[in-house]
Design an enzyme around this catalytic site. Structure first.
Site, PDB file in Angstrom:
ATOM      1  N   ASN A 151       0.193   4.249   6.804  1.00 19.46           N
ATOM      2  CA  ASN A 151      -0.414   2.925   6.987  1.00 19.46           C
ATOM      3  C   ASN A 151      -1.264   2.476   5.801  1.00 19.46           C
ATOM      4  O   ASN A 151      -1.462   1.273   5.607  1.00 19.46           O
ATOM      5  CB  ASN A 151      -1.257   2.951   8.264  1.00 19.46           C
ATOM      6  CG  ASN A 151      -2.109   1.722   8.406  1.00 19.46           C
ATOM      7  OD1 ASN A 151      -1.601   0.640   8.722  1.00 19.46           O
ATOM      8  ND2 ASN A 151      -3.409   1.848   8.143  1.00 19.46           N
ATOM      9  N   TYR A 182       3.002  -6.861  -4.215  1.00 21.87           N
ATOM     10  CA  TYR A 182       2.839  -6.525  -2.790  1.00 21.87           C
ATOM     11  C   TYR A 182       4.167  -6.638  -2.033  1.00 21.87           C
ATOM     12  O   TYR A 182       4.623  -5.657  -1.443  1.00 21.87           O
ATOM     13  CB  TYR A 182       1.726  -7.382  -2.186  1.00 21.87           C
ATOM     14  CG  TYR A 182       1.386  -7.030  -0.751  1.00 21.87           C
ATOM     15  CD1 TYR A 182       1.027  -5.732  -0.385  1.00 21.87           C
ATOM     16  CD2 TYR A 182       1.426  -7.988   0.259  1.00 21.87           C
ATOM     17  CE1 TYR A 182       0.726  -5.409   0.931  1.00 21.87           C
ATOM     18  CE2 TYR A 182       1.121  -7.681   1.565  1.00 21.87           C
ATOM     19  CZ  TYR A 182       0.773  -6.387   1.905  1.00 21.87           C
ATOM     20  OH  TYR A 182       0.475  -6.059   3.211  1.00 21.87           O
ATOM     21  N   LYS A 238       6.574  -3.663  -0.347  1.00 20.57           N
ATOM     22  CA  LYS A 238       6.941  -3.627   1.076  1.00 20.57           C
ATOM     23  C   LYS A 238       8.463  -3.702   1.273  1.00 20.57           C
ATOM     24  O   LYS A 238       8.992  -3.157   2.244  1.00 20.57           O
ATOM     25  CB  LYS A 238       6.218  -4.734   1.843  1.00 20.57           C
ATOM     26  CG  LYS A 238       4.687  -4.548   1.879  1.00 20.57           C
ATOM     27  CD  LYS A 238       4.255  -3.256   2.561  1.00 20.57           C
ATOM     28  CE  LYS A 238       2.747  -3.169   2.732  1.00 20.57           C
ATOM     29  NZ  LYS A 238       2.318  -1.930   3.414  1.00 20.57           N
TER      30      LYS A 238
HETATM   31  P1  NAD Z   1      -7.434  -2.676   5.467  1.00 17.31           P
HETATM   32  O1  NAD Z   1      -7.725  -3.098   4.076  1.00 17.31           O
HETATM   33  O2  NAD Z   1      -8.374  -3.022   6.557  1.00 17.31           O
HETATM   34  O3  NAD Z   1      -7.194  -1.085   5.508  1.00 17.31           O
HETATM   35  C1  NAD Z   1      -6.451  -0.439   4.520  1.00 17.31           C
HETATM   36  C2  NAD Z   1      -6.534   1.053   4.710  1.00 17.31           C
HETATM   37  O4  NAD Z   1      -5.841   1.667   3.625  1.00 17.31           O
HETATM   38  C3  NAD Z   1      -7.973   1.566   4.695  1.00 17.31           C
HETATM   39  O5  NAD Z   1      -8.158   2.536   5.717  1.00 17.31           O
HETATM   40  C4  NAD Z   1      -8.109   2.221   3.321  1.00 17.31           C
HETATM   41  O6  NAD Z   1      -8.947   3.365   3.337  1.00 17.31           O
HETATM   42  C5  NAD Z   1      -6.678   2.636   3.031  1.00 17.31           C
HETATM   43  N1  NAD Z   1      -6.467   2.676   1.582  1.00 17.31           N
HETATM   44  C6  NAD Z   1      -6.403   1.628   0.729  1.00 17.31           C
HETATM   45  N2  NAD Z   1      -6.294   2.077  -0.536  1.00 17.31           N
HETATM   46  C7  NAD Z   1      -6.285   3.440  -0.457  1.00 17.31           C
HETATM   47  C8  NAD Z   1      -6.199   4.465  -1.419  1.00 17.31           C
HETATM   48  N3  NAD Z   1      -6.089   4.222  -2.735  1.00 17.31           N
HETATM   49  N4  NAD Z   1      -6.218   5.755  -0.990  1.00 17.31           N
HETATM   50  C9  NAD Z   1      -6.304   6.042   0.309  1.00 17.31           C
HETATM   51  N5  NAD Z   1      -6.388   5.107   1.287  1.00 17.31           N
HETATM   52  C10 NAD Z   1      -6.387   3.815   0.888  1.00 17.31           C
HETATM   53  O7  NAD Z   1      -6.004  -3.226   5.740  1.00 17.31           O
HETATM   54  P2  NAD Z   1      -5.110  -3.419   7.041  1.00 17.31           P
HETATM   55  O8  NAD Z   1      -4.923  -4.875   7.207  1.00 17.31           O
HETATM   56  O9  NAD Z   1      -5.565  -2.606   8.185  1.00 17.31           O
HETATM   57  O10 NAD Z   1      -3.732  -2.860   6.442  1.00 17.31           O
HETATM   58  C11 NAD Z   1      -3.120  -1.679   6.871  1.00 17.31           C
HETATM   59  C12 NAD Z   1      -1.653  -1.757   6.493  1.00 17.31           C
HETATM   60  O11 NAD Z   1      -1.066  -2.893   7.104  1.00 17.31           O
HETATM   61  C13 NAD Z   1      -1.400  -1.910   4.994  1.00 17.31           C
HETATM   62  O12 NAD Z   1      -0.284  -1.111   4.619  1.00 17.31           O
HETATM   63  C14 NAD Z   1      -1.057  -3.378   4.840  1.00 17.31           C
HETATM   64  O13 NAD Z   1      -0.239  -3.622   3.724  1.00 17.31           O
HETATM   65  C15 NAD Z   1      -0.349  -3.659   6.150  1.00 17.31           C
HETATM   66  N6  NAD Z   1      -0.345  -5.072   6.540  1.00 17.31           N
HETATM   67  C16 NAD Z   1      -1.494  -5.730   6.861  1.00 17.31           C
HETATM   68  C17 NAD Z   1      -1.420  -7.076   7.222  1.00 17.31           C
HETATM   69  C18 NAD Z   1      -2.616  -7.882   7.596  1.00 17.31           C
HETATM   70  O14 NAD Z   1      -2.470  -9.103   7.827  1.00 17.31           O
HETATM   71  N7  NAD Z   1      -3.798  -7.320   7.696  1.00 17.31           N
HETATM   72  C19 NAD Z   1      -0.179  -7.722   7.276  1.00 17.31           C
HETATM   73  C20 NAD Z   1       0.935  -7.007   6.942  1.00 17.31           C
HETATM   74  C21 NAD Z   1       0.864  -5.675   6.591  1.00 17.31           C
END
Ligand code: NAD
Length: 252
Positions: free
Chosen positions: A95, A160, A164
């Site tokens: 994730n 990005y 994905k």
């Molecule tokens: P967020 O920024 O709240 O959390 C991201 C997580 O990734 C955090 O726990 C962080 O510690 C971890 N992370 C980031 N960089 C890191 C690194 N270098 N090393 C280790 N851990 C790292 O984001 P989120 O919205 O909860 O996103 C989680 C996933 O969902 C991601 O893969 C994101 O691409 C995907 N996503 C999110 C959305 C959205 O709208 N929020 C939409 C589509 C996909």
């Protein structure tokens, strides 16, 4: 959160588990009686997440780590600790991820590869190191967090969606390769989910996009966690290679 009896006692590794979607997944698996090892990027965020999980009551079912996801050695050390404590790994949730909004005219190679390193390389590395344990048991589930941008792309931050699209490709390729070993590999493709990642984006742009969502609201981290729990459970025993859109009908 939905309840899936087949998740009871399973050992789950969740990267990016300190906040947002990952945190909701940690809570969902704990609520389903699983044992959860969650990963964050810094010790202090891991510690503060552990406080939220009420560590005292759950100390036998939760572990927090912050390995450098680019280091095979650090990941192996972490997995050794998990195996020493709980015996194996049954479910992996890739994730952790970073978003991006740069124009193509502002990119350099380093920035592009930083996005790919966390979104693609780290997921591949964790999968490569966990899959042998699942193969040994003849059963496992891997769920990757993709995105609606893996279908729809976006107007800037091209690293990005590129990353994905790669996550989807990896999901489908490994679903084909690992099916014979009893390992299912699927992805969720979230739409716009109210997490820190989205709070960092331009509010006007988000509002305009939200107005076009058929279900008329932004997603919650729990909406994604529910889909992840389903795909990890035996309720999805005949599903592999799927990219499940969880986006209120926006793209998927
Ligand atoms: P967020 O920024 O709240 O959390 C991201 C997580 O990734 C955090 O726990 C962080 O510690 C971890 N992370 C980031 N960089 C890191 C690194 N270098 N090393 C280790 N851990 C790292 O984001 P989120 O919205 O909860 O996103 C989680 C996933 O969902 C991601 O893969 C994101 O691409 C995907 N996503 C999110 C959305 C959205 O709208 N929020 C939409 C589509 C996909």
């Amino acid at each position: 959160m939905n309840q899936y009896p087949s998740l009871q006692g399973k050992v789950v590794v969740i990267s990016g588990g300190t906040r947002g979607i990952g945190l909701a997944c940690v809570q969902g698996f704990l609520a389903n009686g699983a044992k959860v090892a969650f990963l964050g990027s810094r010790q202090e965020t891991v510690d503060s997440a552990l406080k939220q999980f009420n560590m005292e009551q759950r100390k036998d079912s939760i572990l927090g780590f912050c390995p450098n996801l680019q280091s095979e050695t650090e990941i192996k050390e972490m997995l050794d600790q998990i195996v020493d404590t709980w015996g194996s790994v049954d479910i992996l949730i890739n994730n952790a991820g970073v978003s991006d909004a740069k124009s193509i005219y502002e990119y350099d190679d380093l920035h592009f590869s930083e996005v790919m390193k966390i979104n693609v390389d780290a997921a591949f590395r964790l999968t490569r190191l966990c899959a042998p344990m699942m193969k040994e048991k003849g059963k496992g589930a891997i769920i990757n967090t993709s995105s609606m941008v893996s279908i729809y792309a976006q107007r800037s931050g091209s690293a990005y969606p590129t990353s994905k699209f790669a996550v989807n490709g990896m999901t489908k390729a490994l679903a084909r390769e690992l099916g014979k070993d009893g390992i299912r590999v699927n992805a969720v493709a979230p739409g716009i989910i109210e997490t820190d990642m989205v709070k960092a984006l331009d509010a006007k742009m988000i509002q305009a996009m939200a107005a076009n969502i058929p279900l008329q609201r932004l997603g919650k981290a729990e909406d994604i966690a529910d889909a992840v729990l389903f795909l990890a459970s035996d309720a999805a025993a005949y599903i592999t290679g799927a990219i499940l859109s969880v986006d209120g009908g926006f793209v998927g």
